[in-house]
Design an enzyme around this catalytic site. Structure first.
Site, PDB file in Angstrom:
ATOM      1  N   ARG A  53       0.874  -1.328  -0.004  1.00 46.22           N
ATOM      2  CA  ARG A  53      -0.016  -0.120   0.049  1.00 46.22           C
ATOM      3  C   ARG A  53       0.807   1.171  -0.197  1.00 46.22           C
ATOM      4  O   ARG A  53       0.682   2.138  -0.579  1.00 46.22           O
ATOM      5  CB  ARG A  53      -0.809  -0.170   1.125  1.00 46.22           C
ATOM      6  CG  ARG A  53      -1.863  -0.919   1.144  1.00 46.22           C
ATOM      7  CD  ARG A  53      -2.811  -0.940   2.584  1.00 46.22           C
ATOM      8  NE  ARG A  53      -1.833  -1.066   3.632  1.00 46.22           N
ATOM      9  CZ  ARG A  53      -2.219  -1.884   4.668  1.00 46.22           C
ATOM     10  NH1 ARG A  53      -3.332  -2.737   4.772  1.00 46.22           N
ATOM     11  NH2 ARG A  53      -1.126  -2.139   5.593  1.00 46.22           N
ATOM     12  N   SER A 111      -7.171  -3.407   7.109  1.00 50.59           N
ATOM     13  CA  SER A 111      -8.216  -4.063   8.105  1.00 50.59           C
ATOM     14  C   SER A 111      -8.317  -3.367   9.394  1.00 50.59           C
ATOM     15  O   SER A 111      -9.316  -3.217  10.168  1.00 50.59           O
ATOM     16  CB  SER A 111      -8.052  -5.555   8.139  1.00 50.59           C
ATOM     17  OG  SER A 111      -7.982  -5.991   6.939  1.00 50.59           O
TER      18      SER A 111
END
Length: 170
Positions: free
Chosen positions: A95, A133
């Site tokens: 990411r 998450s």
């Protein structure tokens, strides 16, 4: 070797599975003949869902994909799991730069453990890069909207679990 099946492993906690994970799964499945999604528990994280619940969730979310995907729980060293699955590739999503430093170190250690298994990094789609998450859970716990980060069914799973936890806490 001609005819040899290329197997890749995509490991993670998937607590919960996000649109970022799904992006990596869809794209990663194109790189191998079979993708094994390894669901594990990170001892430094406190999971919202049990391993069994996460297995079911990942399986459900991957059902509509046109790919050979198997979802398996594991609780061993990643390289041992990859060897057991017959994998030649470990798939990892990135990411941000912070992810890269950790993943680079892990890839180096894994190469020492088994230099026949390559680590392949995929950048998450730009629109999905901020999704983690941990942040999805945090946003949901403070009644924020997580609809942009997970599928509608995962959103329901997360909101129901948080409601259960709140009820249990009194």
């Amino acid at each position: 070797m001609a005819g040899q099946v290329r197997i890749g492993v995509y490991p993670g906690t998937f607590d919960p599975i996000t649109l970022g994970h799904m992006d990596i799964i869809r794209r990663g499945a194109k790189l191998v003949d079979k993708l094994v999604i390894g669901v594990t528990t990170n001892p430094s994280k406190s999971p919202l869902f049990t391993v069994e619940e996460r297995l079911a969730m990942v399986q459900r979310e991957c059902e509509g994909l046109d790919a050979d995907i198997e979802v398996v729980a594991f609780g061993s060293l990643l390289m041992h799991f990859a060897e057991q699955q017959g994998a030649g590739i470990i798939l990892r999503g990135l990411r941000a730069v912070a992810d890269f430093e950790y993943e680079y170190q892990m890839a180096g250690m894994n190469q020492y453990l088994n230099d026949r298994i390559e680590t392949v990094f995929l950048m998450a789609d730009v629109s999905l890069q901020p999704i983690a998450s941990r942040l999805v859970k945090e946003i949901a716990m403070f009644d924020g909207d997580i609809a942009k980060f997970v599928t509608p069914t995962v959103r329901v799973d997360v909101l129901e679990r948080i409601a259960e936890q709140r009820q249990a806490a009194g």
